[in-house]
Design a protein around this motif. Structure first.
Motif, PDB file in Angstrom:
ATOM      1  N   ALA A  57      -4.911   3.204   6.843  1.00  0.00           N
ATOM      2  CA  ALA A  57      -5.723   3.264   5.625  1.00  0.00           C
ATOM      3  C   ALA A  57      -5.814   1.840   5.109  1.00  0.00           C
ATOM      4  CB  ALA A  57      -5.071   4.186   4.599  1.00  0.00           C
ATOM      5  N   MET A  58      -6.582   1.029   5.806  1.00  0.00           N
ATOM      6  CA  MET A  58      -6.588  -0.389   5.519  1.00  0.00           C
ATOM      7  C   MET A  58      -7.544  -0.716   4.379  1.00  0.00           C
ATOM      8  SD  MET A  58      -4.323  -0.804   7.654  1.00  0.00           S
ATOM      9  CE  MET A  58      -4.053  -2.531   7.382  1.00  0.00           C
ATOM     10  N   ALA A  66      -5.546   2.422  -4.007  1.00  0.00           N
ATOM     11  CA  ALA A  66      -4.122   2.675  -4.251  1.00  0.00           C
ATOM     12  C   ALA A  66      -3.636   2.146  -5.591  1.00  0.00           C
ATOM     13  CB  ALA A  66      -3.282   2.061  -3.135  1.00  0.00           C
ATOM     14  N   ALA A  67      -4.140   0.987  -6.002  1.00  0.00           N
ATOM     15  CA  ALA A  67      -3.635   0.390  -7.233  1.00  0.00           C
ATOM     16  C   ALA A  67      -3.920   1.264  -8.447  1.00  0.00           C
ATOM     17  CB  ALA A  67      -4.254  -0.993  -7.439  1.00  0.00           C
ATOM     18  N   SER A  68      -5.034   2.009  -8.429  1.00  0.00           N
ATOM     19  CA  SER A  68      -5.414   2.795  -9.596  1.00  0.00           C
ATOM     20  C   SER A  68      -5.290   4.295  -9.381  1.00  0.00           C
ATOM     21  CB  SER A  68      -6.862   2.474  -9.988  1.00  0.00           C
ATOM     22  OG  SER A  68      -7.738   2.776  -8.907  1.00  0.00           O
ATOM     23  N   ASP A  69      -5.100   4.714  -8.131  1.00  0.00           N
ATOM     24  CA  ASP A  69      -5.104   6.142  -7.841  1.00  0.00           C
ATOM     25  C   ASP A  69      -4.025   6.465  -6.813  1.00  0.00           C
ATOM     26  OD1 ASP A  69      -5.588   8.768  -7.305  1.00  0.00           O
ATOM     27  OD2 ASP A  69      -7.718   8.531  -6.895  1.00  0.00           O
ATOM     28  N   ALA A  70      -2.849   6.865  -7.306  1.00  0.00           N
ATOM     29  CA  ALA A  70      -1.721   7.118  -6.408  1.00  0.00           C
ATOM     30  C   ALA A  70      -1.956   8.317  -5.506  1.00  0.00           C
ATOM     31  CB  ALA A  70      -0.452   7.343  -7.240  1.00  0.00           C
ATOM     32  N   GLY A  71      -2.894   9.201  -5.865  1.00  0.00           N
ATOM     33  CA  GLY A  71      -3.154  10.378  -5.038  1.00  0.00           C
ATOM     34  C   GLY A  71      -4.129  10.132  -3.914  1.00  0.00           C
ATOM     35  N   ALA A  72      -4.649   8.896  -3.790  1.00  0.00           N
ATOM     36  CA  ALA A  72      -5.674   8.625  -2.777  1.00  0.00           C
ATOM     37  C   ALA A  72      -5.160   8.872  -1.365  1.00  0.00           C
ATOM     38  CB  ALA A  72      -6.181   7.190  -2.911  1.00  0.00           C
ATOM     39  N   TYR A  73      -3.931   8.453  -1.090  1.00  0.00           N
ATOM     40  CA  TYR A  73      -3.375   8.655   0.241  1.00  0.00           C
ATOM     41  C   TYR A  73      -3.261  10.139   0.568  1.00  0.00           C
ATOM     42  CZ  TYR A  73      -1.989   3.723   0.323  1.00  0.00           C
ATOM     43  OH  TYR A  73      -1.988   2.362   0.310  1.00  0.00           O
ATOM     44  N   ARG A  74      -2.781  10.895  -0.391  1.00  0.00           N
ATOM     45  CA  ARG A  74      -2.588  12.330  -0.148  1.00  0.00           C
ATOM     46  C   ARG A  74      -3.925  13.029   0.094  1.00  0.00           C
ATOM     47  NH1 ARG A  74       1.101  10.340  -3.478  1.00  0.00           N
ATOM     48  NH2 ARG A  74       3.292  10.805  -3.064  1.00  0.00           N
ATOM     49  N   ARG A  75      -4.948  12.634  -0.631  1.00  0.00           N
ATOM     50  CA  ARG A  75      -6.265  13.221  -0.395  1.00  0.00           C
ATOM     51  C   ARG A  75      -6.809  12.807   0.970  1.00  0.00           C
ATOM     52  NH1 ARG A  75      -6.692  11.923  -5.847  1.00  0.00           N
ATOM     53  NH2 ARG A  75      -7.899  10.023  -5.450  1.00  0.00           N
ATOM     54  N   TYR A  76      -6.562  11.556   1.339  1.00  0.00           N
ATOM     55  CA  TYR A  76      -7.003  11.081   2.649  1.00  0.00           C
ATOM     56  C   TYR A  76      -6.328  11.877   3.766  1.00  0.00           C
ATOM     57  CZ  TYR A  76      -7.422   7.927   6.672  1.00  0.00           C
ATOM     58  OH  TYR A  76      -7.653   7.397   7.924  1.00  0.00           O
ATOM     59  N   LEU A  77      -5.049  12.163   3.593  1.00  0.00           N
ATOM     60  CA  LEU A  77      -4.277  12.843   4.638  1.00  0.00           C
ATOM     61  C   LEU A  77      -4.455  14.357   4.627  1.00  0.00           C
ATOM     62  CD1 LEU A  77      -0.991  10.784   4.232  1.00  0.00           C
ATOM     63  CD2 LEU A  77      -2.524  10.691   6.208  1.00  0.00           C
ATOM     64  N   ALA A  78      -5.083  14.892   3.602  1.00  0.00           N
ATOM     65  CA  ALA A  78      -5.170  16.342   3.454  1.00  0.00           C
ATOM     66  C   ALA A  78      -5.798  17.014   4.676  1.00  0.00           C
ATOM     67  CB  ALA A  78      -5.963  16.686   2.191  1.00  0.00           C
ATOM     68  N   ASP A  79      -6.851  16.408   5.221  1.00  0.00           N
ATOM     69  CA  ASP A  79      -7.472  16.979   6.421  1.00  0.00           C
ATOM     70  C   ASP A  79      -7.364  16.018   7.604  1.00  0.00           C
ATOM     71  OD1 ASP A  79      -9.170  15.096   5.409  1.00  0.00           O
ATOM     72  OD2 ASP A  79     -10.939  16.391   5.300  1.00  0.00           O
ATOM     73  N   ARG A  80      -6.402  15.112   7.504  1.00  0.00           N
ATOM     74  CA  ARG A  80      -6.114  14.190   8.604  1.00  0.00           C
ATOM     75  C   ARG A  80      -4.610  14.201   8.864  1.00  0.00           C
ATOM     76  NH1 ARG A  80      -9.943  11.870   5.345  1.00  0.00           N
ATOM     77  NH2 ARG A  80     -11.907  11.304   6.366  1.00  0.00           N
ATOM     78  N   PRO A  81      -4.101  15.232   9.516  1.00  0.00           N
ATOM     79  CA  PRO A  81      -2.655  15.306   9.764  1.00  0.00           C
ATOM     80  C   PRO A  81      -2.200  14.121  10.603  1.00  0.00           C
ATOM     81  CG  PRO A  81      -3.840  16.874  11.134  1.00  0.00           C
ATOM     82  CD  PRO A  81      -4.834  16.326  10.159  1.00  0.00           C
ATOM     83  N   ALA A  82      -1.225  13.383  10.099  1.00  0.00           N
ATOM     84  CA  ALA A  82      -0.769  12.191  10.808  1.00  0.00           C
ATOM     85  C   ALA A  82       0.747  12.095  10.742  1.00  0.00           C
ATOM     86  CB  ALA A  82      -1.399  10.933  10.202  1.00  0.00           C
ATOM     87  N   ASP A  83       1.318  11.461  11.744  1.00  0.00           N
ATOM     88  CA  ASP A  83       2.768  11.257  11.807  1.00  0.00           C
ATOM     89  C   ASP A  83       3.162   9.847  11.388  1.00  0.00           C
ATOM     90  OD1 ASP A  83       3.513  13.882  13.164  1.00  0.00           O
ATOM     91  OD2 ASP A  83       2.026  13.074  14.552  1.00  0.00           O
ATOM     92  N   LEU A  84       2.225   8.910  11.495  1.00  0.00           N
ATOM     93  CA  LEU A  84       2.457   7.527  11.084  1.00  0.00           C
ATOM     94  C   LEU A  84       1.206   7.022  10.383  1.00  0.00           C
ATOM     95  CD1 LEU A  84       3.589   7.328  14.553  1.00  0.00           C
ATOM     96  CD2 LEU A  84       5.016   5.901  13.120  1.00  0.00           C
ATOM     97  N   LEU A  85       1.406   6.290   9.292  1.00  0.00           N
ATOM     98  CA  LEU A  85       0.291   5.753   8.511  1.00  0.00           C
ATOM     99  C   LEU A  85       0.522   4.278   8.227  1.00  0.00           C
ATOM    100  CD1 LEU A  85      -2.325   6.256   6.776  1.00  0.00           C
ATOM    101  CD2 LEU A  85      -0.767   6.632   4.852  1.00  0.00           C
ATOM    102  N   VAL A  86      -0.367   3.425   8.719  1.00  0.00           N
ATOM    103  CA  VAL A  86      -0.268   1.985   8.491  1.00  0.00           C
ATOM    104  C   VAL A  86      -1.008   1.629   7.202  1.00  0.00           C
ATOM    105  CG1 VAL A  86      -0.688  -0.316   9.446  1.00  0.00           C
ATOM    106  CG2 VAL A  86      -0.232   1.611  10.978  1.00  0.00           C
ATOM    107  N   THR A  87      -0.371   0.809   6.357  1.00  0.00           N
ATOM    108  CA  THR A  87      -0.965   0.424   5.083  1.00  0.00           C
ATOM    109  C   THR A  87      -0.608  -1.009   4.719  1.00  0.00           C
ATOM    110  OG1 THR A  87      -0.925   0.844   2.686  1.00  0.00           O
ATOM    111  CG2 THR A  87       0.986   1.533   3.937  1.00  0.00           C
ATOM    112  N   ASP A  88      -1.487  -1.638   3.946  1.00  0.00           N
ATOM    113  CA  ASP A  88      -1.212  -2.973   3.417  1.00  0.00           C
ATOM    114  C   ASP A  88      -0.355  -2.925   2.160  1.00  0.00           C
ATOM    115  OD1 ASP A  88      -2.460  -4.841   5.148  1.00  0.00           O
ATOM    116  OD2 ASP A  88      -4.430  -4.271   4.385  1.00  0.00           O
ATOM    117  N   HIS A  89      -0.088  -1.724   1.650  1.00  0.00           N
ATOM    118  CA  HIS A  89       0.631  -1.575   0.378  1.00  0.00           C
ATOM    119  C   HIS A  89       1.811  -0.605   0.549  1.00  0.00           C
ATOM    120  CE1 HIS A  89      -2.758  -3.634  -1.463  1.00  0.00           C
ATOM    121  NE2 HIS A  89      -3.577  -2.726  -0.971  1.00  0.00           N
ATOM    122  N   ALA A  90       2.688  -0.903   1.485  1.00  0.00           N
ATOM    123  CA  ALA A  90       3.739   0.034   1.875  1.00  0.00           C
ATOM    124  C   ALA A  90       4.600   0.491   0.702  1.00  0.00           C
ATOM    125  CB  ALA A  90       4.624  -0.587   2.952  1.00  0.00           C
TER     126      ALA A  90
END
Length: 264
Positions: free
Chosen positions: A220-221, A232-256
């Motif tokens: 999620a670059m 991410a800075a303004s919406d902490a739920g963005a990752y969860r919404r992104y992953l809701a229909d994208r099941p993943a085991d590892l997620l790379v981010t610039d804001h770990a």
């Protein structure tokens, strides 16, 4: 059925993955806590893992005399006080350089790997676009990191070379279609592999890989206007919404460190 049970048991204790039901393991892009921190820095790697057991993604390059150091770009200019290609200077010359915003030179990979080996919670994702897998395998094996590294490969030739270089380590292959997913499944056979599905790959491809029991890596670059990192800075739920229909085991981010090591 027995194979599936064995794979499930292995996943539950897989050092590269979060516990089942805990969400994807967060991977710190270029091993940094946030986008404004030094990249591919051993000091930053230590600080990132101290914050939480994030996986550390690092980029590997070679000096003129074949020493592997951590550097993303071909040239030294952007991230160090040096100039020109790393491949044009010796390792001793590289040791005299300094990363910008840091007092250290571009770290040697063997030094970073030894540090990681001494820290049981440290896992490494290796971007090896510039270094042959066979050059990396002996170093990872020598320091005892083979079971705690994931190699990123972006073309079939490199994937095949990584498979040949070591029988144990985990390998990620770039997958952009159903055809590529099936092709890599055939290539790996009984050997587990990780399918890298880039940002905003079709949700159907995520579902297909999950149904096939393949471990999924995504990112999620911050380059995309609508990417979770951008929000991410303004919406902490963005990752969860992104992953809701994208099941993943590892997620790379610039804001770990804006996220727990395992997103729930």
């Amino acid at each position: 059925m027995l194979t599936l049970l064995l794979l499930a048991a292995a996943a539950s204790s897989d050092p590269l993955l979060c516990a089942p039901g805990s969400g994807p393991h967060i991977v710190a892009h270029r091993a940094r806590r946030d986008v404004d921190r030094p990249e591919n820095s051993l000091a930053e790697m230590k600080a990132t893992v101290t914050a939480a057991p994030y996986m550390l993604e690092i980029d590997l390059s070679e000096t003129r005399d074949g020493v592997i150091r951590l550097l993303h770009d071909d040239d030294l200019d952007r991230t160090t006080n040096g100039h020109g290609p790393l491949a044009a200077i010796t390792s001793n010359e590289a040791a005299k350089l300094r990363l910008k915003d840091s007092a250290e030179p571009p770290p040697r990979f063997d030094t970073a790997a030894r540090w990681a080996a001494r820290n049981p919670g440290a896992t490494l994702m290796l971007d090896i676009k510039k270094v042959p897998p066979a050059r990396i395998a002996p170093i990872a094996d020598r320091v005892g990191m083979t079971g705690r590294v994931l190699l990123l490969t972006f073309d079939r030739k490199t994937t095949e070379a990584a498979i040949a270089a070591d029988p144990i380590w985990r390998i990620s292959a770039l997958v952009r279609s159903s055809e590529e997913l099936r092709s890599y499944q055939a290539l790996f056979g009984d050997r587990p592999f990780v399918a890298y599905l880039p940002t905003f790959s079709p949700t159907a491809l995520f579902a297909e890989a999950r149904a096939a029991g393949v471990t999924i890596l995504t990112d999620a670059m911050s380059g995309g206007m609508a990417s979770p990192d951008k929000l991410a800075a303004s919406d902490a739920g963005a990752y969860r919404r992104y992953l809701a229909d994208r099941p993943a085991d590892l997620l790379v981010t610039d804001h770990a460190t804006r996220l727990p090591a395992c997103v729930r």
